[in-house]
Motif scaffolding. Sequence first.
Motif, PDB file in Angstrom:
ATOM      1  N   ASN A 119     -23.085  -0.003  16.236  1.00 43.06           N
ATOM      2  CA  ASN A 119     -21.977   0.000  15.277  1.00 43.06           C
ATOM      3  C   ASN A 119     -20.892   1.009  15.647  1.00 43.06           C
ATOM      4  O   ASN A 119     -19.700   0.764  15.414  1.00 43.06           O
ATOM      5  N   ARG A 120     -21.289   2.120  16.246  1.00 37.10           N
ATOM      6  CA  ARG A 120     -20.278   3.077  16.717  1.00 37.10           C
ATOM      7  C   ARG A 120     -19.402   2.437  17.786  1.00 37.10           C
ATOM      8  O   ARG A 120     -18.177   2.626  17.807  1.00 37.10           O
ATOM      9  N   ALA A 121     -20.020   1.671  18.667  1.00 41.41           N
ATOM     10  CA  ALA A 121     -19.253   0.989  19.709  1.00 41.41           C
ATOM     11  C   ALA A 121     -18.358  -0.095  19.109  1.00 41.41           C
ATOM     12  O   ALA A 121     -17.200  -0.265  19.527  1.00 41.41           O
ATOM     13  N   LEU A 122     -18.873  -0.820  18.122  1.00 42.19           N
ATOM     14  CA  LEU A 122     -18.072  -1.862  17.478  1.00 42.19           C
ATOM     15  C   LEU A 122     -16.842  -1.273  16.792  1.00 42.19           C
ATOM     16  O   LEU A 122     -15.785  -1.908  16.742  1.00 42.19           O
ATOM     17  N   ASN A 123     -16.990  -0.064  16.258  1.00 42.59           N
ATOM     18  CA  ASN A 123     -15.887   0.590  15.559  1.00 42.59           C
ATOM     19  C   ASN A 123     -14.912   1.280  16.513  1.00 42.59           C
ATOM     20  O   ASN A 123     -13.864   1.773  16.086  1.00 42.59           O
ATOM     21  N   ARG A 145     -20.163  -7.496   8.845  1.00 40.75           N
ATOM     22  CA  ARG A 145     -20.474  -8.069  10.152  1.00 40.75           C
ATOM     23  C   ARG A 145     -20.724  -7.004  11.198  1.00 40.75           C
ATOM     24  O   ARG A 145     -20.279  -7.099  12.345  1.00 40.75           O
ATOM     25  N   HIS A 146     -21.449  -5.970  10.788  1.00 46.35           N
ATOM     26  CA  HIS A 146     -22.004  -4.983  11.697  1.00 46.35           C
ATOM     27  C   HIS A 146     -23.511  -5.222  11.794  1.00 46.35           C
ATOM     28  O   HIS A 146     -24.076  -6.032  11.049  1.00 46.35           O
ATOM     29  N   LEU A 147     -24.141  -4.511  12.722  1.00 48.56           N
ATOM     30  CA  LEU A 147     -25.572  -4.701  12.942  1.00 48.56           C
ATOM     31  C   LEU A 147     -26.376  -3.948  11.888  1.00 48.56           C
ATOM     32  O   LEU A 147     -26.113  -2.780  11.610  1.00 48.56           O
ATOM     33  N   LYS A 148     -27.369  -4.612  11.349  1.00 51.87           N
ATOM     34  CA  LYS A 148     -28.203  -4.038  10.293  1.00 51.87           C
ATOM     35  C   LYS A 148     -29.613  -3.797  10.822  1.00 51.87           C
ATOM     36  O   LYS A 148     -30.202  -4.687  11.435  1.00 51.87           O
ATOM     37  N   PRO A 149     -30.201  -2.604  10.587  1.00 52.71           N
ATOM     38  CA  PRO A 149     -31.595  -2.380  10.978  1.00 52.71           C
ATOM     39  C   PRO A 149     -32.505  -3.247  10.106  1.00 52.71           C
ATOM     40  O   PRO A 149     -32.386  -3.224   8.883  1.00 52.71           O
ATOM     41  N   GLN A 150     -33.385  -3.984  10.738  1.00 54.80           N
ATOM     42  CA  GLN A 150     -34.152  -4.956   9.967  1.00 54.80           C
ATOM     43  C   GLN A 150     -35.337  -5.474  10.776  1.00 54.80           C
ATOM     44  O   GLN A 150     -35.321  -5.481  11.998  1.00 54.80           O
ATOM     45  N   GLU A 151     -36.351  -5.920  10.059  1.00 50.23           N
ATOM     46  CA  GLU A 151     -37.521  -6.564  10.665  1.00 50.23           C
ATOM     47  C   GLU A 151     -37.728  -7.890   9.945  1.00 50.23           C
ATOM     48  O   GLU A 151     -37.595  -7.986   8.733  1.00 50.23           O
ATOM     49  N   GLY A 152     -38.038  -8.925  10.697  1.00 50.22           N
ATOM     50  CA  GLY A 152     -38.236 -10.219  10.054  1.00 50.22           C
ATOM     51  C   GLY A 152     -38.486 -11.310  11.068  1.00 50.22           C
ATOM     52  O   GLY A 152     -38.913 -11.059  12.191  1.00 50.22           O
ATOM     53  N   ARG A 153     -38.199 -12.537  10.666  1.00 55.43           N
ATOM     54  CA  ARG A 153     -38.353 -13.698  11.537  1.00 55.43           C
ATOM     55  C   ARG A 153     -37.046 -14.490  11.517  1.00 55.43           C
ATOM     56  O   ARG A 153     -36.429 -14.647  10.469  1.00 55.43           O
ATOM     57  N   ALA A 178     -20.436 -11.972  15.966  1.00 55.18           N
ATOM     58  CA  ALA A 178     -20.080 -10.769  15.216  1.00 55.18           C
ATOM     59  C   ALA A 178     -20.306  -9.498  16.026  1.00 55.18           C
ATOM     60  O   ALA A 178     -19.491  -8.573  15.988  1.00 55.18           O
ATOM     61  N   VAL A 179     -21.398  -9.427  16.749  1.00 55.75           N
ATOM     62  CA  VAL A 179     -21.801  -8.194  17.429  1.00 55.75           C
ATOM     63  C   VAL A 179     -21.702  -8.324  18.944  1.00 55.75           C
ATOM     64  O   VAL A 179     -21.330  -7.389  19.641  1.00 55.75           O
ATOM     65  N   THR A 180     -22.034  -9.484  19.475  1.00 52.85           N
ATOM     66  CA  THR A 180     -22.069  -9.687  20.922  1.00 52.85           C
ATOM     67  C   THR A 180     -20.657  -9.726  21.486  1.00 52.85           C
ATOM     68  O   THR A 180     -19.862 -10.597  21.132  1.00 52.85           O
ATOM     69  N   GLU A 181     -20.343  -8.770  22.373  1.00 50.92           N
ATOM     70  CA  GLU A 181     -19.013  -8.721  22.982  1.00 50.92           C
ATOM     71  C   GLU A 181     -19.035  -9.141  24.449  1.00 50.92           C
ATOM     72  O   GLU A 181     -18.045  -9.648  24.974  1.00 50.92           O
ATOM     73  N   ARG A 182     -20.151  -8.894  25.129  1.00 52.43           N
ATOM     74  CA  ARG A 182     -20.333  -9.354  26.503  1.00 52.43           C
ATOM     75  C   ARG A 182     -21.801  -9.766  26.648  1.00 52.43           C
ATOM     76  O   ARG A 182     -22.671  -9.250  25.941  1.00 52.43           O
ATOM     77  N   LEU A 183     -22.068 -10.668  27.573  1.00 51.19           N
ATOM     78  CA  LEU A 183     -23.413 -11.246  27.653  1.00 51.19           C
ATOM     79  C   LEU A 183     -23.908 -11.303  29.089  1.00 51.19           C
ATOM     80  O   LEU A 183     -23.200 -11.752  29.992  1.00 51.19           O
TER      81      LEU A 183
END
Length: 356
Positions: free
Chosen positions: A254-258, A283-291, A303-308
Amino acid sequence: MLGKPLERLKLSNFKYEIPRHLIAQYPAEPRDSARLMVVDRAKGAIEHRHFRDIVDYFSPNDVLVVNNTKVFPARLRGAKEKTAAKIEVFLLRELNPQSRLWDVIVDPARKIRIGNKLFFGSDLSAEVIDNTTSRGRTIRFDYAGDNASLYRAIQEEGYTPLPPYIKRDVEKADADRYQTIFAKHRGAVAAPTAGLHFTPELIDKLTEKGVQVVQITLHVGLGTFQSVSVEDLTKHRMGFEYYQIPESTSDTVNRALNSDVNKVTVCGTTVVRAIETSLTVSRHLKPQEGRTDKFIYPPYEFAVTERLITNFHMPKSTLMMLTAAFTGFELLKKAYEIAIKEEYRFYSFGDAMLIL
């Protein structure tokens, strides 16, 4: 090649022919000597480098996000009780550690029914307790030790689950070849292959340059590789896969996104699916666990991916569709045509793309 751009939401658009000899059977050695196609979306330009040159495309305080899932030897070969018929069981997902229940795929499926007992060596056996799909079953391991020792027994009896397009016998060295240097958390039935190109020395060069390398976990399952059987992509449903994003990773991203200058480079389609699943309202990255069962195909707003960083994927695969959504359909079509002409190596052990 990939079809007409106006039909980009159809399965048939993602069909292409590849010469058999371009399907890599072994990884490059050393890993970072693989070829790297650099695709610039803004300029529509393509250049040819080697993966070790990827350092040139990073600046201080840029972020690289990698997947630290660890492949386990998910392929078990055994025999049925009484008939001793040879069978193969592919472990997909642990359902309940206490009950030792697993979802699996069996082969040959017609020979394996509810109630059958299966033997995988002297100390490891299981009973089939349910049918899930035509080839899917639920099994319960019968093992005297604790769950940790059960995993050790699976480790000893199991084989590295190489993809079916690798037309050779599994070798002992594949246990390391088919594992990234980031592998930490056991749970994947396939490697996050974009990460296979990194070496410790290459990571050292990136960190020395000031690049922040952060990790997420997504346990690659059959959801990633599940065949798309419908022409209308909106009707395809992905299988669920476990993911976990630590707070330290989301904070760094998120620091990089900002920032106006720093870029977030995502290593692999598995990481893309995890981080594009876990978003805040802003539309920033959220810490989370799930499926996640997120299926990304054109058109999609990232939203988050800028280069791949990614490999060259199988025709009509969900991985190729995600890459097309990020690159742009026509530019990806051009890149794959050039890759075939220039004889890049394809699929899991093949060469890589950096999409800017």
